[in-house]
Every structure is written in C-alpha cells, then in structure tokens.
Design a protein around this motif. Structure first.
Motif, PDB file in Angstrom:
ATOM      1  N   ARG A  55       0.824  -1.204   0.000  1.00 55.69           N
ATOM      2  CA  ARG A  55       0.000   0.000   0.000  1.00 55.69           C
ATOM      3  C   ARG A  55       0.861   1.259   0.000  1.00 55.69           C
ATOM      4  O   ARG A  55       0.543   2.258  -0.663  1.00 55.69           O
ATOM      5  N   ASN A  58       2.314   1.630  -3.547  1.00 56.43           N
ATOM      6  CA  ASN A  58       1.302   2.133  -4.480  1.00 56.43           C
ATOM      7  C   ASN A  58       1.068   3.630  -4.286  1.00 56.43           C
ATOM      8  O   ASN A  58       0.904   4.375  -5.258  1.00 56.43           O
ATOM      9  N   ALA A  59       1.045   4.066  -3.026  1.00 55.29           N
ATOM     10  CA  ALA A  59       0.837   5.487  -2.756  1.00 55.29           C
ATOM     11  C   ALA A  59       1.993   6.323  -3.286  1.00 55.29           C
ATOM     12  O   ALA A  59       1.786   7.410  -3.851  1.00 55.29           O
ATOM     13  N   ARG A  61       4.090   5.436  -5.770  1.00 61.22           N
ATOM     14  CA  ARG A  61       4.055   5.401  -7.243  1.00 61.22           C
ATOM     15  C   ARG A  61       3.039   6.417  -7.778  1.00 61.22           C
ATOM     16  O   ARG A  61       3.304   7.136  -8.743  1.00 61.22           O
ATOM     17  N   GLU A  62       1.861   6.449  -7.165  1.00 62.42           N
ATOM     18  CA  GLU A  62       0.819   7.351  -7.640  1.00 62.42           C
ATOM     19  C   GLU A  62       1.234   8.814  -7.441  1.00 62.42           C
ATOM     20  O   GLU A  62       0.951   9.664  -8.293  1.00 62.42           O
ATOM     21  N   ALA A  63       1.899   9.119  -6.335  1.00 68.02           N
ATOM     22  CA  ALA A  63       2.346  10.495  -6.100  1.00 68.02           C
ATOM     23  C   ALA A  63       3.360  10.928  -7.144  1.00 68.02           C
ATOM     24  O   ALA A  63       3.367  12.083  -7.583  1.00 68.02           O
ATOM     25  N   ARG A  65       3.678   9.426 -10.236  1.00 69.39           N
ATOM     26  CA  ARG A  65       3.023   9.359 -11.542  1.00 69.39           C
ATOM     27  C   ARG A  65       2.174  10.598 -11.807  1.00 69.39           C
ATOM     28  O   ARG A  65       2.123  11.108 -12.927  1.00 69.39           O
ATOM     29  N   SER A  66       1.497  11.086 -10.777  1.00 72.18           N
ATOM     30  CA  SER A  66       0.620  12.239 -10.943  1.00 72.18           C
ATOM     31  C   SER A  66       1.374  13.561 -11.003  1.00 72.18           C
ATOM     32  O   SER A  66       0.803  14.592 -11.331  1.00 72.18           O
ATOM     33  N   TRP A 104      11.703   3.978  -9.692  1.00 75.63           N
ATOM     34  CA  TRP A 104      10.907   5.119  -9.263  1.00 75.63           C
ATOM     35  C   TRP A 104      11.724   6.064  -8.383  1.00 75.63           C
ATOM     36  O   TRP A 104      11.488   7.281  -8.388  1.00 75.63           O
TER      37      TRP A 104
END
Length: 495
Positions: A55, A58-59, A61-63, A65-66, A104
C-alpha cells in the motif's frame, strides 16, 4: 530467486541506520518510532488492500506518476515517514528499496532517497480548434507598476530589523482593523508635510491598497458615483460590484469638469486630481475649489486617488484636495507606485464621521495588511528612507521620461506627447482612426501597452481620442532604450 527481498541492500537513509528490511507489522512491540521526529513532511494515504508495504509503494508510485512528487524531490528518512504513518521503519525501508530497483526512486549516500529523474509526460493534445498563439511580451510599457528592480532592499531590510526588534508584544497578536498605530502616526506626519493632507492618526485606516479602500467605501454609499470619463475600468467595476452605478464626467486639459456634478445625481465623485489618469495633468485650482463646494452644498463625498502624486518633474508640488476640506474628502494613497505593489499596503484618511463605519465594514480583525509590513513601512517613513527613495526615483523616472520625449522628437516628431509633467506614464497622441492599428503593430513588436480607448467610460458622451498610454516605470533600466526602439517601429507613419 537467488536473492531474497529481505537481503536486498536498502537505499541510504539520512538520519537513520540501515537495518533489516523484512516487513514488520505495526503493533505492540513493533519497530515503530516514538516521539517527534525531524524530517520532511510527506502526505500519503495508504488506502486499498494488501500489505502495508504494497500500500505504501502504491501510494508513492501514484504520487510520482501524478506529478505531485516531482523528479529530484527528497523523501523523508525511514524513521520520519514511519513515525508519521504509524508503521514500522523496516516497512518503509523495504518499500523504498523495491521502488529504487523499479526505477521510481534513487538512493545515494549523503543525498538520501529521492524521486528518480523521469521524462516529463506530455499532456495529451486536446481535440478541437487550435488555440491562438499568444505573442511573447518583450517590453512592458503598461502604466501599472514601478521599476521592480529599484525596490530599496537594503534600506527596507534595515527598517524591518529595527521595527521587529522594537515592536511591542501585542503587535504579534490579533490585528487592529484600523492598522498599527506606529504606521498611522508616521503617515499622519508624512502626508501633512509632503502632500498637504490634514489628518490625525485616529482618522487614518490602513488598507491593502486603493482598490480595497474603494470597495470599503462603495459598500457604504447609496447613490451613483461620478467618475472621470477616462479612468480605470477596474475601479468602475469595483463600484458596480458594490451596487453603485457610475456616471462619467468629461475630462479636458484642466481635469474633470466638476461643474457638471449637480446634474448627475451622484452622491460621491472619484477623482485623480494630482495627475489625471490616464490623460495627465492636475485638476485646475478653480475646479478643486468647485468640487469641495459641491460636496459641502450637497452633502456629497469626494474620493481622492493620489496614486502617483509623489512623482513630479516640471512643476511645483500639487497638494491634496483633502487639505481644502477634511470633512468632505476621503484621501486614499498606497505604496504601490512609490515602493512596490507587492507590499499590499495603503491608507485612507477619512472624515471623522466616517471612520467607525469604514472600520466596521473592514471587519473586527485585520485580514488584509500584514503587521510586519506595516511596522517596517512606519520605520521606513520615520527614518527618512521613504523621502530618500522618492527623491532617487524621481530623478530616475525623470531621466526615462526625458529619453522618451527625445526619442519621439527624433524618430516620430508627428506624434504629440502629453501628461508628462508628473507621474509614471505619458500619452502619445495619435492621428484619428489609427489607435487599433498602432496596438496591433505594438503587439507584433512584443510590446505590452494599451490605448486610450481601454480607459474610456462606455457611457461617455465625449468624442473618443486616439492615443497610446505609455508607462515608463516598469522596464528595467538596461532595457528601456530597446523598448523605445520597438515603440517607434509600431507608431503610424507621418501623414
């Protein structure tokens, strides 16, 4: 796999010692840091299912990616992030290590863990008609700001240090909506000496600039407001937002024709008497007396915008209209032109009967003008730094104005120049019907400027004038000659 995840080397973590990275759940006895931990703040939400490590990954990666975490952003140490999230340090270390392997993140000794450099993702091209390309501004000749490079940083910093050290403790509490007494006292002395304003500190209310003061007044008035037929649409808009309609007064070389006021039904009149904006020139002495007589006879109010009254070149100082009748004139000034619009500091000198209403309209607490800037400006004025800065800038702006006049005389003698005895702008008088073409040519030259038409009241009965309003305060010193060269290329040819 030859190498287990638990045996992978962890990224270097500044401020914490690398340890085993096997996942450890948070709970009694877990390796969760206790107490406050220094480090970089990072907001993450560990939503969804799966293990804590997944989790967290994923958080992150999303930070990335966005774009919320930009390339090169330094992440918190294991211990700091683990403390903030309430999970084990080893869980954070494991997540960092895996994201380093995936590309990343990067980890280097002495630099901590950072977001890896990645190619910027180009936004998808929107379907539909192509947007028109905006031309790049090379030279700013808008009459809106002073020379930002000339801000007196050293003197301002010295005043800030003195003011903060000397300030009483209550200065750093809830702000008084009237403004700091130190600033109101300094302004009362300065305005009386330099602008002929009659005021006591108790009749001064600090605001964030002329627009703020006008908005406060607009909410207190009930009838229409007379304005000069050439002026800022922005100011007319503020009055209309407060429910006040505006009535245009014709403007000629002697300023606004205030003799027309009795037939307008106006309750107040907004004037720029020291230097009419944008046409230039002071309000004639007879008209200054006449507008005060109108206010006395009708119970009306004169709102005096002294936006650049400190800058004069070829004439004697023109005092404020407020000095003729402090009970019928509201005087509004600001540091926007004299120092910098970034200070967001202005002042209203009010009739005594209006002070309480304006303070009530402003609110019970100071929400607009920063106290430290008020204290600093008070010291800046009291120690003579404001006078010295104005004298310096008066010479500097006069040099620019003279260069503008000489350049036009040599390159475009058919173009008249007016409104140059004071202020930070001039009006270039154009042949009839040539303003729009001149504006298009100016845009092609990379010039930011406006024509007189942009300032004309839509209800004005006066015939429109063709002209360009040229501000000579904004361009930096080294670029001013190039700006004038571009301006000359945009002007219409002689008839």
């Amino acid at each position: 796999m030859a190498e287990t995840r638990a045996n992978r080397p962890a990224p270097y973590d500044s401020g914490s010692r690398p340890g085993p990275v096997a996942e450890t759940p948070a709970g009694p006895g877990a390796d969760v840091p206790r107490g406050p931990v220094a480090g970089t703040d990072l907001h993450l939400e560990l939503s969804g299912g799966g293990s804590l490590r997944n989790r967290l990954m994923n958080a992150l990666r999303e930070a990335v990616r966005s774009g919320r975490l930009a390339p090169g952003t330094r992440l918190p140490p294991y211990r700091g992030l683990a403390h903030d999230l309430g999970i084990a340090r080893n869980t954070v270390a494991a997540a960092y290590a895996e994201l380093v392997e995936e590309g990343w993140l990067t980890a280097r000794r002495g630099s901590g863990t950072q977001v890896a450099p990645r190619a910027a993702v180009r936004p998808a091209r929107a379907h539909g008609p192509r947007r028109r390309t905006t031309r790049r501004v090379l030279h700013d000749l808008m009459p809106t700001s002073p020379d930002a490079a000339a801000f007196p940083r050293t003197a301002w910093l010295a005043s800030a240090r003195r003011a903060v050290v000397a300030a009483p403790n209550d200065a750093f509490g809830v702000g008084d909506p009237r403004g700091r007494p130190e600033l109101r006292e300094a302004l009362a002395e300065y305005l009386a000496r330099a602008r002929g304003v009659r005021a006591e500190p108790d009749r001064i209310v600090v605001c964030s600039g002329f627009a703020h003061g006008l908005r406060l007044l607009g909410g207190l008035l009930k009838g229409p407001v007379a304005v000069e037929s050439y002026g800022l649409a922005f100011h007319r808009g503020i009055l209309e937002e407060t429910g006040r309609s505006t009535v245009p007064l014709p403007v000629d070389p002697h300023g606004a024709r205030v003799g027309d006021l009795p037939g307008t039904g106006a309750e107040a009149v907004l004037l720029t008497p020291a230097h009419q904006f944008p046409t230039g020139g002071p309000l004639h002495p007879e008209r200054r007396a006449a507008v005060v007589d109108w206010a006395r006879a009708s119970g009306g109010l004169v709102v005096e915008d002294d936006y650049d009254g400190e800058f004069r070149y070829d004439r004697q100082p023109v005092g404020a209209v407020q000095g003729l009748d402090p009970d019928r004139v509201v005087y509004i000034g600001s540091a926007g032109k004299s120092l910098s619009p970034a200070l967001r500091t202005g002042w209203m000198v009010l009739p005594g009967w209006l002070v309480d209403d304006v303070v009530a309209a402003k609110g019970a607490r100071e929400m607009w003008a920063g106290v430290v800037d008020q204290l600093t400006l008070a010291d800046f004025v009291a120690h003579g730094s404001y006078d010295r800065h104005l004298r310096h800038m008066r010479r500097r702006y006069r040099g620019r104005r003279d260069l503008l006049v000489r350049t036009l005389a040599a390159r475009a003698p058919h173009i008249g120049v007016s409104g140059i005895a004071a202020g930070l702008h001039a009006v270039l008088e154009l042949p009839e019907g040539t303003e729009e073409a001149a504006l298009r040519a100016a845009r092609r030259q990379g010039l930011a400027l406006e024509g007189l038409g942009a300032y004309r009241h839509p209800d004005s009965a006066m015939p429109p004038r063709d002209g360009l309003v040229i501000g000579y305060g904004t361009p930096p010193e080294h670029a001013f000659a190039a700006a004038l060269e571009a301006l000359c290329l945009a002007l219409p040819a002689p008839p």
